[in-house]
Enzyme design. Structure first.
Site, PDB file in Angstrom:
ATOM      1  CB  SER B  63      10.365  -6.208  -0.723  1.00  0.00           C
ATOM      2  OG  SER B  63      10.588  -6.225  -1.977  1.00  0.00           O
ATOM      3  CG  HIS B  68      -2.737  -2.807   8.251  1.00  0.00           C
ATOM      4  ND1 HIS B  68      -1.896  -2.536   9.258  1.00  0.00           N
ATOM      5  CD2 HIS B  68      -2.375  -3.064   6.971  1.00  0.00           C
ATOM      6  CE1 HIS B  68      -0.690  -1.714   8.832  1.00  0.00           C
ATOM      7  NE2 HIS B  68      -1.014  -2.460   7.171  1.00  0.00           N
TER       8      HIS B  68
END
Lengths: 135, 135
Positions: B63, B68
């Site tokens: 996956s 961020h």
């Protein structure tokens, strides 16, 4: 409450499996969803797995969109992570629900990076307003 | 309960801001976290923004990992999305908490793609076992 990011966890159930196993259709759907939400696309990475299933990421200036598909279960997991007030993640979610023909989708919204000092400031402000009203 | 994916939403608060604003350090931390969790890395994409802040994705066969960073708030939002029983997402989460020196991290685990027919099968199985015990 002020948060740095808004993260939609989208469960696309009962999708059209023929779309979920088509690399080009999955890639086009995610890229188009980012454009629908007025995101600025920076990078795109999609990969197909054996026997089937696609993983894809769209890096945007406002964070990212990702998808992992399980055609054998007519299911795809989508994440739409955005920051700023201009981009509308729910527009991308609604667009993808339509594109993958999901009959029973669900969306969970998580606030990411909640700034605690914002929460601390609010009660102080309320106290000041109450004092003004009473005086 | 059987789910197709395990998704850790990691809030890295009170990190070292000097690490959060260093593209090479952020990239190395995510790639190393994927390796620590025994993931198979397929693609890596990291970008730096002005005035500061980094977005990065590590696509893995199981996956993805994403980050961020907001150095101005000493904060980073990390997502670790895995499928299969071999990879250990919590190992990657613990590794990243250490690498970014987060003093007040939090982790939320979401199960993605819960297969409803698994839940429906379980009570039937239990009923059969009870009948066997009583007869």
């Amino acid at each position: 409450m002020y948060a740095l990011g808004t993260h939609l966890l989208v469960e696309l159930r009962d999708c059209n499996p023929e779309i979920l196993k088509d690399l080009n259709k999955v890639k086009d759907a995610l890229v188009s969803a980012a454009k629908e939400a007025k995101a600025t696309i920076i990078d795109v990475s999609f990969h197909e797995f054996n026997p089937f299933g696609i993983s894809g990421m769209v890096v945007i200036a406002e964070s990212h969109l990702s998808i992992h598909t399980w055609p054998e279960y007519s299911y795809a997991a989508v994440d739409i992570f955005t920051c700023g007030d201009i981009i509308k993640p729910e527009v991308a979610a609604q667009y993808l629900i339509r594109r993958f023909e999901s009959k029973t989708p669900s969306v969970v919204e998580m606030k990411r990076g909640i700034l605690s000092f914002d929460n601390e400031k609010r009660p102080h402000k309320v106290c000041e307003e109450v004092v003004e009203v009473l005086s």
